[in-house]
Design a protein around this motif. Sequence first.
Motif, mmCIF file in Angstrom:
data_model
loop_
_atom_site.group_PDB
_atom_site.id
_atom_site.type_symbol
_atom_site.label_atom_id
_atom_site.label_comp_id
_atom_site.label_asym_id
_atom_site.label_seq_id
_atom_site.Cartn_x
_atom_site.Cartn_y
_atom_site.Cartn_z
ATOM 1 N N MET A 1 0.829 -1.204 0.000
ATOM 2 C CA MET A 1 0.000 0.000 0.000
ATOM 3 C C MET A 1 0.863 1.254 0.000
ATOM 4 O O MET A 1 0.625 2.190 -0.781
ATOM 5 C CB MET A 1 -0.905 0.023 1.226
ATOM 6 C CG MET A 1 -1.758 1.275 1.338
ATOM 7 S SD MET A 1 -2.403 1.567 3.004
ATOM 8 C CE MET A 1 -0.900 1.994 3.904
ATOM 9 N N MET A 2 1.883 1.298 0.851
ATOM 10 C CA MET A 2 2.742 2.470 0.921
ATOM 11 C C MET A 2 3.487 2.687 -0.391
ATOM 12 O O MET A 2 3.678 3.826 -0.831
ATOM 13 C CB MET A 2 3.735 2.337 2.075
ATOM 14 C CG MET A 2 3.128 2.505 3.454
ATOM 15 S SD MET A 2 2.377 4.146 3.694
ATOM 16 C CE MET A 2 3.790 5.232 3.479
ATOM 17 N N HIS A 3 3.901 1.604 -1.032
ATOM 18 C CA HIS A 3 4.584 1.743 -2.323
ATOM 19 C C HIS A 3 3.633 2.333 -3.366
ATOM 20 O O HIS A 3 4.015 3.237 -4.124
ATOM 21 C CB HIS A 3 5.095 0.382 -2.796
ATOM 22 C CG HIS A 3 5.820 0.451 -4.107
ATOM 23 N ND1 HIS A 3 7.088 0.976 -4.228
ATOM 24 C CD2 HIS A 3 5.445 0.094 -5.359
ATOM 25 C CE1 HIS A 3 7.465 0.926 -5.493
ATOM 26 N NE2 HIS A 3 6.492 0.400 -6.196
ATOM 27 N N ALA A 4 2.401 1.826 -3.403
ATOM 28 C CA ALA A 4 1.417 2.356 -4.360
ATOM 29 C C ALA A 4 1.166 3.838 -4.103
ATOM 30 O O ALA A 4 1.062 4.633 -5.056
ATOM 31 C CB ALA A 4 0.121 1.558 -4.268
ATOM 32 N N ARG A 5 1.061 4.218 -2.857
ATOM 33 C CA ARG A 5 0.848 5.639 -2.529
ATOM 34 C C ARG A 5 2.030 6.491 -2.985
ATOM 35 O O ARG A 5 1.855 7.589 -3.535
ATOM 36 C CB ARG A 5 0.656 5.809 -1.027
ATOM 37 C CG ARG A 5 -0.593 5.163 -0.467
ATOM 38 C CD ARG A 5 -0.676 5.283 1.040
ATOM 39 N NE ARG A 5 -1.067 6.631 1.468
ATOM 40 C CZ ARG A 5 -1.164 6.996 2.738
ATOM 41 N NH1 ARG A 5 -0.860 6.127 3.700
ATOM 42 N NH2 ARG A 5 -1.539 8.223 3.048
ATOM 43 N N ALA A 6 3.247 5.984 -2.753
ATOM 44 C CA ALA A 6 4.438 6.754 -3.108
ATOM 45 C C ALA A 6 4.587 6.916 -4.614
ATOM 46 O O ALA A 6 5.092 7.934 -5.086
ATOM 47 C CB ALA A 6 5.685 6.074 -2.529
ATOM 48 N N VAL A 7 4.152 5.913 -5.377
ATOM 49 C CA VAL A 7 4.244 5.996 -6.842
ATOM 50 C C VAL A 7 3.110 6.836 -7.412
ATOM 51 O O VAL A 7 3.311 7.676 -8.306
ATOM 52 C CB VAL A 7 4.237 4.584 -7.463
ATOM 53 C CG1 VAL A 7 4.189 4.670 -8.988
ATOM 54 C CG2 VAL A 7 5.471 3.800 -7.023
ATOM 55 N N ALA A 8 1.896 6.634 -6.897
ATOM 56 C CA ALA A 8 0.724 7.283 -7.489
ATOM 57 C C ALA A 8 0.599 8.757 -7.119
ATOM 58 O O ALA A 8 0.118 9.558 -7.932
ATOM 59 C CB ALA A 8 -0.544 6.541 -7.073
ATOM 60 N N THR A 9 1.018 9.135 -5.916
ATOM 61 C CA THR A 9 0.811 10.512 -5.470
ATOM 62 C C THR A 9 1.474 11.551 -6.375
ATOM 63 O O THR A 9 0.820 12.519 -6.791
ATOM 64 C CB THR A 9 1.280 10.678 -4.011
ATOM 65 O OG1 THR A 9 0.495 9.829 -3.168
ATOM 66 C CG2 THR A 9 1.131 12.118 -3.551
ATOM 67 N N PRO A 10 2.767 11.418 -6.714
ATOM 68 C CA PRO A 10 3.347 12.428 -7.609
ATOM 69 C C PRO A 10 2.736 12.410 -9.002
ATOM 70 O O PRO A 10 2.700 13.445 -9.686
ATOM 71 C CB PRO A 10 4.839 12.066 -7.633
ATOM 72 C CG PRO A 10 4.899 10.647 -7.213
ATOM 73 C CD PRO A 10 3.768 10.455 -6.251
#
Length: 267
Positions: free
Chosen positions: A151-160
């Motif tokens: 989940m944290m990886h997806a957030r880090a990739v998708a947010t920017p």
Amino acid sequence: MTLDIRSTLRDWGFNPDEVTVRTIEGDDGLEKIQLRLDLGLMQMEVDGRPDGERVEGFDSWFELHRDRQRQHDAENPDGAPYRLKPEDCANLLREGVQYYHRYVSFWALSRYELCARDTERNLQLILFVRDHAKLERDKLQFDQWRPYVAMMHARAVATPMLEAGHREAAIQAIDIGVHRIERFLADYGREEQADQVNELSFLLRWRREIADGGKRKLPKPEDYVPDDPLDQLRERLAEAIEAERYEEAANLRDELNRLENPPPPGG
């Protein structure tokens, strides 16, 4: 020169409700990450192992064991697989926790690319231990973190991507995170418990919001899904505040925060 850090801590207060982190320039001229803790602070390197150490010439215990595993497989193509002993897993776990502290710090600093780098690294570590640990308990100790790190990886990739206006690319990044968590559930035969996994619920809810352009739409009858539990919590919270039931409101607010920002296992 004094070893007492009280003045540093006094000038930089600790907030238990958020990640308190900053960057500094170290004595070597390189950027460092400092994470404030309730009884002190943690300083980490930006690259390599967070503590700046090397392990027998390798960047980390993980890299050392991956190298040993490749050598073992090359020398024993038909033999027993490479196995991690309990003490190996203990070293890898301590190291993985270092990377956890750093990627949480990167997230708080909006350093999304570096957060994505470290979360992907820990995901690969988890899978490596799952495939090579000698004891089942060591595999499970690592694998319990897989949904959270995914989940944290997806957030880090998708947010920017979202910030840059690339909505479809952000959705694709979220879909990868969803697939990773669903793969985790399938590995344990727990697909029917998907709605109980906070990390998966968070990503699916976020995906719907992005796909809707941030606007709520009335669903068609054939698309009906039960009310979002977050909406129900928000309504109960508003009612508790209006009725001045402040203790209940505080508990509801904590639960709402937990569902909107799922904590790591044991967090």
